[in-house]
Enzyme design. Structure first.
Site, PDB file in Angstrom:
ATOM      1  N   GLU A  77       1.376   2.579   2.887  1.00  0.00           N
ATOM      2  CA  GLU A  77       2.103   1.522   2.158  1.00  0.00           C
ATOM      3  C   GLU A  77       2.116   0.272   3.032  1.00  0.00           C
ATOM      4  O   GLU A  77       1.966   0.360   4.253  1.00  0.00           O
ATOM      5  CB  GLU A  77       3.505   2.009   1.792  1.00  0.00           C
ATOM      6  CG  GLU A  77       4.308   2.579   2.935  1.00  0.00           C
ATOM      7  CD  GLU A  77       5.388   1.643   3.415  1.00  0.00           C
ATOM      8  OE1 GLU A  77       5.622   0.622   2.749  1.00  0.00           O
ATOM      9  OE2 GLU A  77       5.970   1.920   4.471  1.00  0.00           O
ATOM     10  N   SER A  84       3.329   8.610  14.743  1.00  0.00           N
ATOM     11  CA  SER A  84       4.433   9.557  14.909  1.00  0.00           C
ATOM     12  C   SER A  84       3.922  10.933  14.510  1.00  0.00           C
ATOM     13  O   SER A  84       3.068  11.063  13.633  1.00  0.00           O
ATOM     14  CB  SER A  84       5.633   9.155  14.050  1.00  0.00           C
ATOM     15  OG  SER A  84       5.326   9.312  12.688  1.00  0.00           O
ATOM     16  N   THR A 122       2.894  10.204   6.924  1.00  0.00           N
ATOM     17  CA  THR A 122       1.662   9.452   7.174  1.00  0.00           C
ATOM     18  C   THR A 122       1.225   9.631   8.633  1.00  0.00           C
ATOM     19  O   THR A 122       0.053   9.879   8.910  1.00  0.00           O
ATOM     20  CB  THR A 122       1.895   7.951   6.880  1.00  0.00           C
ATOM     21  OG1 THR A 122       2.467   7.843   5.575  1.00  0.00           O
ATOM     22  CG2 THR A 122       0.617   7.163   6.948  1.00  0.00           C
ATOM     23  N   GLU A 128     -12.813   9.575  32.603  1.00  0.00           N
ATOM     24  CA  GLU A 128     -12.246   9.910  33.910  1.00  0.00           C
ATOM     25  C   GLU A 128     -10.764  10.272  33.787  1.00  0.00           C
ATOM     26  O   GLU A 128     -10.284  11.207  34.433  1.00  0.00           O
ATOM     27  CB  GLU A 128     -12.423   8.706  34.842  1.00  0.00           C
ATOM     28  CG  GLU A 128     -12.175   9.061  36.289  1.00  0.00           C
ATOM     29  CD  GLU A 128     -12.089   7.820  37.177  1.00  0.00           C
ATOM     30  OE1 GLU A 128     -12.631   6.764  36.813  1.00  0.00           O
ATOM     31  OE2 GLU A 128     -11.452   7.938  38.240  1.00  0.00           O
TER      32      GLU A 128
HETATM   33  N1  LIG Z   1       9.396   5.134  18.750  1.00  0.00           N
HETATM   34  C1  LIG Z   1       9.432   4.870  17.451  1.00  0.00           C
HETATM   35  N2  LIG Z   1       9.613   5.860  16.570  1.00  0.00           N
HETATM   36  C2  LIG Z   1       9.643   5.565  15.257  1.00  0.00           C
HETATM   37  C3  LIG Z   1       9.542   4.226  14.783  1.00  0.00           C
HETATM   38  N3  LIG Z   1       9.629   4.255  13.425  1.00  0.00           N
HETATM   39  C4  LIG Z   1       9.795   5.544  13.073  1.00  0.00           C
HETATM   40  N4  LIG Z   1       9.813   6.335  14.173  1.00  0.00           N
HETATM   41  C5  LIG Z   1       9.892   7.800  14.204  1.00  0.00           C
HETATM   42  O1  LIG Z   1       8.780   8.269  13.452  1.00  0.00           O
HETATM   43  C6  LIG Z   1       9.159   9.366  12.621  1.00  0.00           C
HETATM   44  C7  LIG Z   1       8.970   8.965  11.177  1.00  0.00           C
HETATM   45  O2  LIG Z   1       7.670   8.521  11.020  1.00  0.00           O
HETATM   46  P1  LIG Z   1       7.261   7.074  10.494  1.00  0.00           P
HETATM   47  O3  LIG Z   1       6.197   6.556  11.417  1.00  0.00           O
HETATM   48  O4  LIG Z   1       8.476   6.245  10.236  1.00  0.00           O
HETATM   49  O5  LIG Z   1       6.666   7.414   9.101  1.00  0.00           O
HETATM   50  P2  LIG Z   1       5.187   7.305   8.576  1.00  0.00           P
HETATM   51  O6  LIG Z   1       4.255   7.819   9.614  1.00  0.00           O
HETATM   52  O7  LIG Z   1       4.948   5.915   8.096  1.00  0.00           O
HETATM   53  O8  LIG Z   1       5.191   8.374   7.391  1.00  0.00           O
HETATM   54  P3  LIG Z   1       5.859   8.348   5.938  1.00  0.00           P
HETATM   55  O9  LIG Z   1       6.908   9.360   6.024  1.00  0.00           O
HETATM   56  O10 LIG Z   1       4.760   8.752   5.056  1.00  0.00           O
HETATM   57  O11 LIG Z   1       6.354   6.952   5.687  1.00  0.00           O
HETATM   58  C8  LIG Z   1      10.599   9.652  12.969  1.00  0.00           C
HETATM   59  O12 LIG Z   1      10.610  10.654  13.952  1.00  0.00           O
HETATM   60  C9  LIG Z   1      11.106   8.331  13.499  1.00  0.00           C
HETATM   61  O13 LIG Z   1      12.207   8.522  14.379  1.00  0.00           O
HETATM   62  C10 LIG Z   1       9.336   3.195  15.742  1.00  0.00           C
HETATM   63  O14 LIG Z   1       9.202   2.012  15.440  1.00  0.00           O
HETATM   64  N5  LIG Z   1       9.283   3.581  17.051  1.00  0.00           N
HETATM   65 MG   LIG Z   2       5.528   5.202   6.188  1.00  0.00          MG
END
Ligand SMILES: Nc1nc2c(ncn2[C@@H]2O[C@H](COP(=O)(O)OP(=O)(O)OP(=O)(O)O)[C@@H](O)[C@H]2O)c(=O)[nH]1
Ligand SMILES: [Mg+2]
Length: 439
Positions: free
Chosen positions: A69, A138, A143, A252
């Site tokens: 998205e 993540s 995603t 490396e």
């Molecule tokens: N360090 C960090 N963690 C994040 C951030 N945004 C979300 N998270 C963590 O990532 C996880 C959620 O994944 P997202 O990256 O928000 O979601 P996505 O990968 O876009 O997946 P969808 O669920 O499909 O939207 C959770 O564990 C959140 O705490 C960020 O900006 N920084």
């Molecule tokens: Mg997302």
């Protein structure tokens, strides 16, 4: 030239990517519009493996951003870095997987994957000789897990000789209330084992606690976390971007950290993490010690236990080699770290004399010298065991299991990933006990 292409997937990946490139640009004297005023006087052009030179003094990050998205890619494209990137570096769907692996994999993910591969292909066609990819995402997001898994599977197939490194952000309920995240994280661990040469685990819980305890923040937000992670990522990659005697390329780096291919989950420790308003001077001995302390680890594992399979200590700034030797000698005398017996050369040290950079209004004190340890230690087993426990708690809650069981194939995949995680934990244990058998 051996280019390294960075790929950012899902919300966490993209927001972290923004912080990382803001810092990289500062470090290489590149403005937020890609211009480099100091171009004429620059002597070390190795960084062009991370930045494409489009005109003599104009650079574009070798980076791609993918999401199902458009919210976060739009934020980046319309924000202050809008002139740094080109539209071909972004690809999004118009859907959101709502943290659901199955929906992602079989619907939106499979629709977008061919276009993603084409985007990567077009991008790499403009490179001389790509060395590899660094993928940020993540492990808990729908995603972040699923689209990464699909992409890595395809890229591994299309680019079998390239290196694949990951920074994978693992979930914590302290900042994310989404209960199914440990499922995705367990699956993601299996994917990283199969397709990644080296996967750095970044534990959001450790980052959150570091912000609270070391930086004295009351309620750190994702921006705070990302800026701290970016600082560590920058130290982890500095040797790739500037001439360096240690870890000068991904191959490396992997060789130094992953002597056994299945055990490919290192983590980073960065020091010092002290608040920006503090006046602070740190000796090389103190800096070295802090690099091996629990408070500064990106994953909480007990540093009093565990053996190193590989350990790279990277200093930045004003540091004399004699001071480093003394600091390491002091640590050895304290007997505070143990290497696996069969790999006595597993401890490596590098220095980059350039003063470290800090983001504007940095949460961190701006110091003359910093250090970072990249290590593959058997104590990562502690963390993986905690992940396993979270998975078990979730599985014991029938609501979710019923729902997953209705989707037979997917549940089998969860089971395979869970079994794999247990195997990984026991492999790390066996290395610790010196009874690991290489197959
Ligand atoms: N360090 C960090 N963690 C994040 C951030 N945004 C979300 N998270 C963590 O990532 C996880 C959620 O994944 P997202 O990256 O928000 O979601 P996505 O990968 O876009 O997946 P969808 O669920 O499909 O939207 C959770 O564990 C959140 O705490 C960020 O900006 N920084
Ligand atoms: Mg997302």
């Amino acid at each position: 030239m051996q280019e390294i292409v960075s790929i950012y997937i899902g919300k966490a990946g993209i927001l972290l990517g923004e912080a990382v490139w803001e810092l990289y640009c500062m470090e290489h004297g590149i403005l937020i519009n890609g211009n480099m005023p100091s171009y004429e006087s620059e002597t070390d052009f190795k960084f062009t493996n991370f930045f494409q030179q489009v005109r003599p003094a104009k650079f574009v990050p070798r980076a791609l951003f993918f999401d199902l998205e458009p919210t976060y890619t739009n934020k980046l494209r319309n924000g202050k870095h809008r002139f740094l990137f080109n539209s071909e570096q972004f690809l999004t769907g118009d859907d959101d997987a709502a943290n659901n692996f199955i929906t992602d994999r079989y619907n939106s993910g499979s629709e977008i994957i061919d276009s993603m591969i084409e985007t990567v292909r077009n991008f790499t066609n403009n490179c001389e000789n790509v060395e590899g990819f660094i993928i940020y995402h993540s492990a808990g997001g729908g995603t972040g897990y699923c689209l990464t898994a699909l992409l890595m599977e395809r890229l591994r197939n299309d680019y079998p000789k390239k290196m694949f490194t990951e920074f994978s952000i693992y979930p914590t309920p302290i900042i994310s209330p989404i209960t199914t995240e440990p499922f995705n994280a367990v699956l993601s661990t299996l994917t990283s084992s199969e397709y990644s040469d080296c996967c750095f685990i970044v534990d959001n819980e450790a980052m959150y606690q570091m912000c609270c305890s070391n930086l004295l923040m009351k309620n750190p937000n994702y921006t705070n976390l990302n800026r701290l992670i970016a600082q560590t990522v920058s130290s982890a990659t500095i040797s790739l971007r500037l001439e360096s005697a240690l870890n000068s390329n991904l191959k490396e780096l992997q060789k130094n950290l992953v002597p056994l291919p299945r055990l490919n989950f290192p983590y980073a420790t960065y020091a010092p993490v002290v608040p920006g308003d503090k006046i602070y001077d740190i000796t090389v001995e103190q800096l070295t010690k802090s690099c091996f302390s629990k408070e500064n680890q990106m994953v909480k594992c007990n540093p009093e236990y565990g053996k190193y399979l590989g350990c790279c200590l990277q200093f930045r700034g004003n540091v004399e080699p004699t001071e480093i030797n003394l600091a390491i000698k002091a640590m050895r005398e304290e007997n505070s770290f143990e290497l696996v017996d069969w790999c006595p050369s597993a401890f490596k040290v590098g220095v980059n004399l350039r003063k470290p950079s800090f983001l504007p209004n940095s949460d961190l004190a701006e110091l003359e010298r910093t250090a970072c340890v990249l290590s593959n230690n058997t104590n990562i087993g502690d963390y993986l065991t905690r992940l396993n426990q979270k998975y078990n708690i979730l599985e014991s809650k029938n609501d979710f299991v019923c729902w997953f069981k209705m989707q037979n194939i997917e549940f089998a995949e969860y089971k395979e990933a869970y079994d794999f995680l247990n195997q990984l934990i026991s492999d790390y244990e066996e290395v610790d006990l010196d009874i690991y058998q290489v197959d």
